[in-house]
Design a protein around this motif. Structure first.
Motif, PDB file in Angstrom:
ATOM      1  N   THR A  82       1.766   9.162  -5.806  1.00  0.00           N
ATOM      2  CA  THR A  82       2.742  11.103  -5.438  1.00  0.00           C
ATOM      3  C   THR A  82       3.878  11.345  -6.557  1.00  0.00           C
ATOM      4  N   LEU A  83       4.688  10.639  -6.546  1.00  0.00           N
ATOM      5  CA  LEU A  83       6.207  10.764  -6.907  1.00  0.00           C
ATOM      6  C   LEU A  83       5.300  10.923  -8.882  1.00  0.00           C
ATOM      7  N   SER A  84       4.515  10.148  -9.267  1.00  0.00           N
ATOM      8  CA  SER A  84       4.385  10.137 -10.334  1.00  0.00           C
ATOM      9  C   SER A  84       2.751  11.608 -10.665  1.00  0.00           C
ATOM     10  N   ARG A 100       1.365  -1.244   0.352  1.00  0.00           N
ATOM     11  CA  ARG A 100      -0.109  -0.367  -0.232  1.00  0.00           C
ATOM     12  C   ARG A 100       0.941   1.344   0.492  1.00  0.00           C
ATOM     13  N   VAL A 101       1.729   1.919   1.057  1.00  0.00           N
ATOM     14  CA  VAL A 101       2.545   2.109   0.792  1.00  0.00           C
ATOM     15  C   VAL A 101       3.473   2.701  -0.321  1.00  0.00           C
ATOM     16  N   GLY A 102       4.210   1.298  -1.290  1.00  0.00           N
ATOM     17  CA  GLY A 102       5.196   1.760  -2.703  1.00  0.00           C
ATOM     18  C   GLY A 102       4.467   2.085  -3.074  1.00  0.00           C
ATOM     19  N   SER A 107      10.084  13.009 -18.755  1.00  0.00           N
ATOM     20  CA  SER A 107       8.608  12.740 -19.301  1.00  0.00           C
ATOM     21  C   SER A 107       9.394  10.964 -18.192  1.00  0.00           C
ATOM     22  N   ILE A 108       9.397  10.429 -16.795  1.00  0.00           N
ATOM     23  CA  ILE A 108      10.315  10.150 -16.400  1.00  0.00           C
ATOM     24  C   ILE A 108       8.111   9.061 -15.907  1.00  0.00           C
ATOM     25  N   THR A 109       8.524   7.611 -16.654  1.00  0.00           N
ATOM     26  CA  THR A 109       7.467   6.784 -15.889  1.00  0.00           C
ATOM     27  C   THR A 109       7.634   6.488 -14.685  1.00  0.00           C
ATOM     28  N   VAL A 110       7.317   6.190 -13.284  1.00  0.00           N
ATOM     29  CA  VAL A 110       7.630   5.725 -12.275  1.00  0.00           C
ATOM     30  C   VAL A 110       6.124   4.389 -12.018  1.00  0.00           C
ATOM     31  N   TYR A 161      11.195   2.578  -8.676  1.00  0.00           N
ATOM     32  CA  TYR A 161      11.670   1.548 -10.441  1.00  0.00           C
ATOM     33  C   TYR A 161      11.147   3.014 -11.967  1.00  0.00           C
ATOM     34  N   CYS A 162      11.892   3.500 -12.649  1.00  0.00           N
ATOM     35  CA  CYS A 162      11.309   4.188 -12.594  1.00  0.00           C
ATOM     36  C   CYS A 162      11.938   4.228 -14.417  1.00  0.00           C
ATOM     37  N   LEU A 163      11.359   4.999 -15.032  1.00  0.00           N
ATOM     38  CA  LEU A 163      12.216   4.232 -16.785  1.00  0.00           C
ATOM     39  C   LEU A 163      11.608   5.951 -17.788  1.00  0.00           C
ATOM     40  N   PRO A 164      12.797   6.860 -18.343  1.00  0.00           N
ATOM     41  CA  PRO A 164      12.131   7.883 -19.320  1.00  0.00           C
ATOM     42  C   PRO A 164      11.703   7.438 -19.971  1.00  0.00           C
ATOM     43  N   LEU A 165      10.770   8.229 -20.785  1.00  0.00           N
ATOM     44  CA  LEU A 165       9.633   7.887 -22.175  1.00  0.00           C
ATOM     45  C   LEU A 165      10.750   7.997 -23.022  1.00  0.00           C
ATOM     46  N   GLY A 166      10.275   6.629 -23.717  1.00  0.00           N
ATOM     47  CA  GLY A 166      11.210   5.673 -25.052  1.00  0.00           C
ATOM     48  C   GLY A 166      12.405   5.687 -24.711  1.00  0.00           C
ATOM     49  N   GLY A 167      12.647   5.689 -23.129  1.00  0.00           N
ATOM     50  CA  GLY A 167      13.579   4.314 -23.096  1.00  0.00           C
ATOM     51  C   GLY A 167      15.049   5.466 -22.536  1.00  0.00           C
TER      52      GLY A 167
END
Length: 139
Positions: free
Chosen positions: A26-28, A18-20, A45-48, A63-69
């Motif tokens: 919230t970070l997104s 739940r916290v994760g 543009s970063i996807t969490v 764990y995140c990834l910029p849009l398009g990688g």
């Protein structure tokens, strides 16, 4: 003898999950709104995709990834550089006793999925899969 001797132990608790998820959302939101005062980070543009909290909820691995990688090292560097401001934004929007320390990691899930698709697309693998498929005649 332990019940969990064949695995790495119990999975995350419901509270950790739940916290994760709360931290992830919230970070997104914070990153999408551009609340951080770093033009370089706001341009990205970063996807969490996931946040895993430790059992004591003191550390959260994001764990995140910029849009398009692309620009992965730059994205992680920008997030690490703004870690304190991101934590402060989390603390304002969440009602946790302690705001966890944030650790940023590139999410490799999408890369692994692409590798798996490529593997299954190979002729020799497709041939093996088709050979193992049941014929439907009960044998």
């Amino acid at each position: 003898m332990s019940k969990n001797r064949f695995n790495d132990g119990p999975g995350p608790s419901n509270r950790q999950l739940r916290v994760g998820e709360l931290i992830r959302r919230t970070l997104s939101d914070v990153l999408n709104r551009g609340d951080i005062h770093d033009p370089e980070l706001n341009r990205m543009s970063i996807t969490v995709s996931e946040v895993r909290a430790t059992p004591d909820l003191k550390i959260a691995t994001v764990y995140c990834l910029p849009l398009g990688g692309g620009n992965r090292p730059e994205a992680i560097a920008a997030l690490k550089r703004n870690k304190h401001e991101l934590r402060r934004a989390l603390g304002k929007e969440m009602t946790l006793k302690y705001t966890p320390d944030l650790r940023f990691v590139i999410d490799e899930t999408f890369d692994r999925m692409d590798e798996t698709r490529e593997l299954f697309a190979r002729d020799e693998v497709r041939r093996d899969i088709e050979d193992d498929a049941p014929d439907g005649d009960g044998e």
